[in-house]
Motif scaffolding. Structure first.
Motif, short mmCIF file in Angstrom:
data_model
loop_
_atom_site.label_atom_id
_atom_site.label_comp_id
_atom_site.label_asym_id
_atom_site.label_seq_id
_atom_site.Cartn_x
_atom_site.Cartn_y
_atom_site.Cartn_z
N THR A 122 0.81 -1.22 0.00
CA THR A 122 0.00 0.00 0.00
C THR A 122 0.84 1.27 0.00
O THR A 122 0.31 2.35 0.06
CB THR A 122 -0.93 0.01 1.22
N VAL A 123 2.18 1.14 0.04
CA VAL A 123 3.06 2.31 0.01
C VAL A 123 3.90 2.24 -1.25
O VAL A 123 4.68 1.33 -1.43
CB VAL A 123 3.97 2.34 1.25
N PRO A 124 3.81 3.21 -2.20
CA PRO A 124 2.88 4.34 -2.18
C PRO A 124 1.47 3.95 -2.61
O PRO A 124 1.29 2.98 -3.33
CB PRO A 124 3.50 5.29 -3.20
N ASN A 125 0.48 4.71 -2.14
CA ASN A 125 -0.91 4.45 -2.49
C ASN A 125 -1.58 5.78 -2.85
O ASN A 125 -0.90 6.78 -3.09
CB ASN A 125 -1.63 3.76 -1.33
N VAL A 126 -2.90 5.76 -2.88
CA VAL A 126 -3.64 6.96 -3.29
C VAL A 126 -3.36 8.13 -2.33
O VAL A 126 -3.17 9.27 -2.76
CB VAL A 126 -5.15 6.65 -3.35
N ALA A 127 -3.31 7.83 -1.03
CA ALA A 127 -3.08 8.90 -0.05
C ALA A 127 -1.70 9.52 -0.21
O ALA A 127 -1.53 10.74 -0.18
CB ALA A 127 -3.26 8.35 1.37
N THR A 128 -0.67 8.67 -0.38
CA THR A 128 0.68 9.20 -0.53
C THR A 128 0.84 9.94 -1.85
O THR A 128 1.55 10.94 -1.93
CB THR A 128 1.72 8.08 -0.44
N ASN A 129 0.19 9.48 -2.90
CA ASN A 129 0.23 10.20 -4.18
C ASN A 129 -0.38 11.58 -4.05
O ASN A 129 0.09 12.54 -4.68
CB ASN A 129 -0.50 9.40 -5.26
N ARG A 130 -1.43 11.68 -3.24
CA ARG A 130 -2.05 12.99 -3.02
C ARG A 130 -1.08 13.92 -2.29
O ARG A 130 -0.95 15.10 -2.62
CB ARG A 130 -3.34 12.82 -2.22
N ILE A 131 -0.37 13.38 -1.31
CA ILE A 131 0.61 14.18 -0.58
C ILE A 131 1.72 14.64 -1.51
O ILE A 131 2.11 15.83 -1.51
CB ILE A 131 1.18 13.37 0.60
N LEU A 132 2.24 13.72 -2.32
CA LEU A 132 3.32 14.06 -3.24
C LEU A 132 2.86 15.07 -4.29
O LEU A 132 3.60 15.98 -4.66
CB LEU A 132 3.85 12.80 -3.92
N GLY A 133 1.64 14.89 -4.78
CA GLY A 133 1.11 15.82 -5.78
C GLY A 133 1.00 17.24 -5.24
O GLY A 133 1.38 18.21 -5.91
N ARG A 134 0.50 17.36 -4.01
CA ARG A 134 0.37 18.69 -3.41
C ARG A 134 1.74 19.30 -3.14
O ARG A 134 1.93 20.52 -3.30
CB ARG A 134 -0.44 18.59 -2.12
N TRP A 135 2.68 18.48 -2.73
CA TRP A 135 4.05 18.98 -2.50
C TRP A 135 4.65 19.53 -3.79
O TRP A 135 5.21 20.64 -3.80
CB TRP A 135 4.90 17.84 -1.95
N LEU A 136 4.50 18.80 -4.89
CA LEU A 136 5.07 19.26 -6.16
C LEU A 136 4.35 20.49 -6.69
O LEU A 136 4.97 21.37 -7.30
CB LEU A 136 5.04 18.12 -7.17
N LEU A 137 3.05 20.57 -6.48
CA LEU A 137 2.33 21.78 -6.88
C LEU A 137 2.80 22.99 -6.06
O LEU A 137 2.94 24.10 -6.59
CB LEU A 137 0.82 21.58 -6.73
N GLY A 138 3.04 22.77 -4.76
CA GLY A 138 3.58 23.85 -3.95
C GLY A 138 4.96 24.29 -4.41
O GLY A 138 5.25 25.49 -4.46
N CYS A 139 5.80 23.31 -4.77
CA CYS A 139 7.13 23.64 -5.28
C CYS A 139 7.04 24.41 -6.59
O CYS A 139 7.80 25.38 -6.81
CB CYS A 139 7.94 22.36 -5.48
N SER A 140 6.14 24.00 -7.46
CA SER A 140 6.00 24.72 -8.73
C SER A 140 5.51 26.14 -8.50
O SER A 140 5.90 27.07 -9.22
CB SER A 140 5.03 23.95 -9.66
#
Length: 407
Positions: free
Chosen positions: A56-74
């Protein structure tokens, strides 16, 4: 009597067999074998129970965390691009004549420190040719502009590297994602080195030239282009982690639309990059009329430099002319993409993205024309530069909405 004897014999046989088994189970070899078998059984059960948890690692929840992190970086990268544009427009980029990763994080504090920094600036061409009558308060303004830009760049680096190390340790990254994250973090360091390499070009003494000291337009374009690439890669990866893929039938028209959108996105990127040459050569101040350049559609000095190829990158007239052509081409391509998409059944999000891209394209062209006609005022020029990033963002969103289902 016979039946009773048979029953007695069977009972005695079973009893003796049971005693024999109990006696044999007490042997050391058999006992060790049983213990080892029990341990292996327990290990197998624990491994089987922990396998689903590891999967389950990575899963939907972790992908959401990573996606938000990358959007913040952008988003932080956008801030760096906008702040860099303002630094260029206020001619503040050459105020800091040194580059130190940690030491320059603390600006001058005392009057003596400010005077020492100002005296270092006075030894370089920009002060000698342009700002020889500059006062210390005026120097403080341009110094803080450049200092803020550099500190923002360090903030961007920390926003990429520190969370990446934490997520890596937590096991949030897939194998392919690890490669992407390493590339993004490496690109951040490269961007910082490229920024200093660009600044150095404006600090060099050029005795044969009496032109206004400025950074090389080639290095400026490389610096901006690498920042835009970092932004596009971060935004694309973040959106693909957050936005579910649409289940679209792979028709011929959809494939044509997807190719059309990719070409349009590339054209928008190229137009934004050509703006760096306009800024680097102050080409926005050459012909301040539209749609004609002066009294002509094609100015006389379009190919004034020799060899001819040199005009594309060093002739301010040609640079402005090319930027106009690319901007009109981008607007035409986006309009065509919008009209082509209206004849297709697309998901709601994809339609919204294409509509916003079209509206932003017309707004960006209006901003560019206004900036030109008003002789490049700093607030309007900074808004126009920010609009190019917004337009590029919407183009990436459109591509994310139209991407293929993973196999």
């Amino acid at each position: 009597m016979l039946l009773s004897s048979v029953r007695t014999a069977i009972f005695c046989s079973c009893r003796s067999a049971g005693k024999g088994f109990q006696h044999s189970s007490r042997s050391p070899q058999l006992r060790r074998w049983l213990v080892k078998r029990g341990q292996s059984t327990i290990t197998a059960k624990v491994g089987a129970s922990s396998a689903p948890a590891a999967a389950t690692v990575p899963n939907v929840a972790t992908n959401r965390i990573l996606g938000r992190w990358l959007l913040g970086c952008s988003g932080l990268v956008v801030g760096a691009v906008v702040l860099g544009g303002v630094t260029r427009l206020t001619e503040s980029g050459l105020s800091m004549v040194d580059w130190h990763l940690v030491r320059e994080m603390r600006p001058p504090q005392s009057q003596a420190e400010w005077e020492a920094e100002f005296s270092k600036y006075q030894q370089f061409p920009e002060f000698k040719i342009m700002n020889h009558d500059m006062t210390l308060p005026e120097f403080k303004f341009i110094f803080y502009m450049e200092w803020g830009h550099r500190m923002w760049g360090r903030l961007v680096g920390l926003a990429y590297v520190l969370p990446a190390a934490y997520f890596w340790r937590k096991g949030y990254f897939t194998r392919s994602m690890k490669g992407k994250v390493l590339g993004l973090c490496g690109f951040v360091f490269f961007q910082g080195l490229l920024g200093w390499y660009m600044v150095k070009s404006g600090l060099e003494e050029k005795p044969e030239s009496y032109d206004i000291p400025r950074v090389s337009q080639y290095r400026l374009s490389a610096h901006l282009g690498s920042a835009l690439l970092l932004y596009c890669a971060s935004l694309w990866t973040g959106l693909t982690l957050l936005l579910p893929v649409h289940k679209l039938a792979e028709t011929k028209r959809l494939m044509q639309l997807r190719r059309f959108a990719k070409g349009t996105g590339g054209l928008v990127f190229l137009t934004a990059l050509s703006g760096a040459f306009v800024a680097g050569l102050d080409a926005g101040l050459v012909y301040n009329s539209f749609p004609k350049m002066g009294d002509r559609w094609i100015p006389d000095d379009l190919l004034a430099f020799s060899p001819t190829l040199k005009n594309v990158f060093e002739n301010p007239t040609t640079v402005q002319f090319d930027h106009r052509i690319l901007a009109i081409s981008s607007l035409t391509a986006i309009t065509g993409l919008y009209l082509f998409s209206r004849r297709m059944m697309l998901p709601r999000r994809a339609k919204i993205a294409i509509s916003l891209l079209t509206a932003m394209a017309y707004g960006q062209v209006a901003l560019g024309i206004s900036t030109l006609l008003l002789y490049v005022p700093t607030p309007l020029a900074a808004t126009h530069q920010s609009g190019s990033v917004a337009l590029l963002s919407l183009a990436i969103w459109v591509l994310a909405e139209l991407r293929k289902m993973p196999k």
